[in-house]
Design an enzyme around this catalytic site. Structure first.
Site, short mmCIF file in Angstrom:
data_model
loop_
_atom_site.label_atom_id
_atom_site.label_comp_id
_atom_site.label_asym_id
_atom_site.label_seq_id
_atom_site.Cartn_x
_atom_site.Cartn_y
_atom_site.Cartn_z
CB THR A 19 -6.94 6.23 29.11
OG1 THR A 19 -5.71 5.79 28.54
CG2 THR A 19 -7.33 5.27 30.22
N GLY B 122 -7.46 10.88 28.18
CA GLY B 122 -7.06 12.06 28.95
C GLY B 122 -8.27 12.75 29.54
CE LYS C 229 -10.27 14.03 23.45
NZ LYS C 229 -9.42 13.71 22.60
CG ASP D 233 4.58 15.38 35.60
OD1 ASP D 233 4.42 14.87 34.47
OD2 ASP D 233 5.57 15.14 36.32
CB THR E 120 5.22 11.69 34.23
OG1 THR E 120 5.70 12.82 33.54
CG2 THR E 120 6.18 10.53 34.08
CB ALA E 121 3.49 7.66 36.08
CB ALA E 122 -1.71 10.03 34.33
N GLY E 123 -1.23 7.10 33.20
CA GLY E 123 -1.75 5.86 32.61
C GLY E 123 -1.35 4.64 33.44
CG ASP E 124 2.70 3.74 33.96
OD1 ASP E 124 2.34 3.09 32.96
OD2 ASP E 124 3.75 4.41 34.01
N GLY F 137 6.05 13.94 38.83
CA GLY F 137 6.84 12.71 38.89
C GLY F 137 5.99 11.47 38.65
CB SER G 72 2.27 11.56 40.58
OG SER G 72 2.18 10.40 39.77
O1 RIB Z 1 4.70 5.87 31.94
C1 RIB Z 1 5.66 6.71 32.54
C2 RIB Z 1 6.99 6.03 32.57
O2 RIB Z 1 7.44 5.85 31.25
C3 RIB Z 1 8.09 6.80 33.25
O3 RIB Z 1 8.14 6.58 34.62
C4 RIB Z 1 9.33 6.35 32.48
O4 RIB Z 1 10.21 5.62 33.24
C5 RIB Z 1 8.82 5.58 31.28
O5 RIB Z 1 8.93 4.24 31.44
#
Ligand code: RIB
Length: 302
Positions: free
Chosen positions: A220, A222, A224, A246, A248-252, A287, A291
């Site tokens: 990934t 981003g 691109k 934000d 955060t956690a987009a990859g998850d 978050g 999110s």
């Molecule tokens: O990938 C994002 C996560 O990384 C956050 O939620 C944090 O807890 C860390 O594990």
């Protein structure tokens, strides 16, 4: 629909909104602070549950308030939480995340009970792997457990997805027989021990991982997009254009959405497109688990 097992971490995130991330030695005033359920494993399992997957988790939390909140949040999206161990006297993992006005973040994790996801715990809940078809892992629990879980999953003939984050180099034999890895460009660089800057460098690094025995790579990149590499093909898949607030956690969210789409019989390309849509929505929200979009939102928004 196939069943999915996620083996990984759970953290309560402390998210600090700040105009910018301070440089070393600097003190600045932030704008707000709040706790949001997170952790790479928990974010992925939450995404799978919210998008309609049949999913269980193996992990650990403490017998504290954060542990209660983490488990409650996963139950809301129908995750089977029986493999999440409550460790008596343990402290649930935490992550401290300043997010700046442009949506960029940095993350410090205090692993807490994630460090107790050991091989004995894996054995205790091995039946959850037996019941599953797809196994999803990250690197935010002890790497010895990740290695043991991967070996177990190979022996049982499961489809294996590894999101190598927080990225750590592993012995070469670890990568053999993994069906998918999903690093971002920085993580891919860490896996092969080089900094990567150009598409040619991403491709060369991905080819190195294929040589180690990974079957498919989703890198990934981003805004691109995403590079899909297999031994016979390579393709850049463009990202959906959105305004990130934000990341955060987009990859998850991407990994979880990809796994759930595969579990529902979608092709690899369809699953990637679905994951790109889900994670594009996630970056427009603040978050980690807060999110993650619903299935209706993913289907409606693109
Ligand atoms: O990938 C994002 C996560 O990384 C956050 O939620 C944090 O807890 C860390 O594990």
């Amino acid at each position: 629909m196939k069943k999915i097992l996620v083996i990984g971490s759970l953290n309560m995130d402390t998210v600090i909104e700040t105009p910018r991330i301070p440089v070393p030695g600097e003190t600045i005033m932030g704008e707000s602070v709040k706790n949001v359920p997170g952790g790479k494993g928990a974010n992925q399992v939450y995404t799978i549950g919210k998008l309609g997957g049949d999913v269980s988790m193996i992990g650990a939390v403490g017998d504290d308030n954060f542990g209660d909140r983490m488990i409650e949040n996963l139950k809301k999206v129908n995750v089977n939480v029986e493999g999440i161990e409550r460790i008596e006297g343990g402290t649930t993992g935490q992550a401290f995340i300043p997010v700046d006005d442009s949506g960029e973040n940095s993350i410090i994790v205090i692993g807490g009970t994630n460090g107790q996801v050991d091989e004995a715990l894996l054995k205790k809940y091995e039946y959850l792997m037996d019941e599953s078809d797809i196994v999803v892992m990250q690197q935010e629990i002890p790497l010895t457990t990740v290695m043991a879980a991967k070996e177990m999953a190979v022996k049982k003939g499961k489809l294996i997805i590894v999101d190598p984050a927080p990225a750590a180099a592993m012995p070469d034999e670890f990568w053999k027989d993994i069906d998918y890895i999903k690093p971002n460009e920085t993580e891919l660089g860490i896996l092969i021990g080089k900094e990567l800057h150009t598409q040619e460098e991403y491709k060369a690094a991905a080819a190195e991982m294929l040589k180690k025995g990974v079957k498919h790579l989703l890198v990934t990149l981003g805004s691109k997009g995403c590079l899909l590499m297999t031994p016979d093909s390579e393709e850049f898949l463009p990202a959906n254009k959105v305004q990130a607030v934000d990341t955060t956690a987009a990859g998850d969210c991407f990994t979880g959405a990809f796994a759930v789409a595969l579990s529902q019989g979608k092709t690899e390309k369809e699953a990637i497109a679905f994951a790109q849509k889900a994670s594009a929505i996630a970056v427009t929200r603040k978050g980690a688990q807060t999110s993650v979009p619903s299935l209706e939102e993913v289907l409606e928004n693109f």
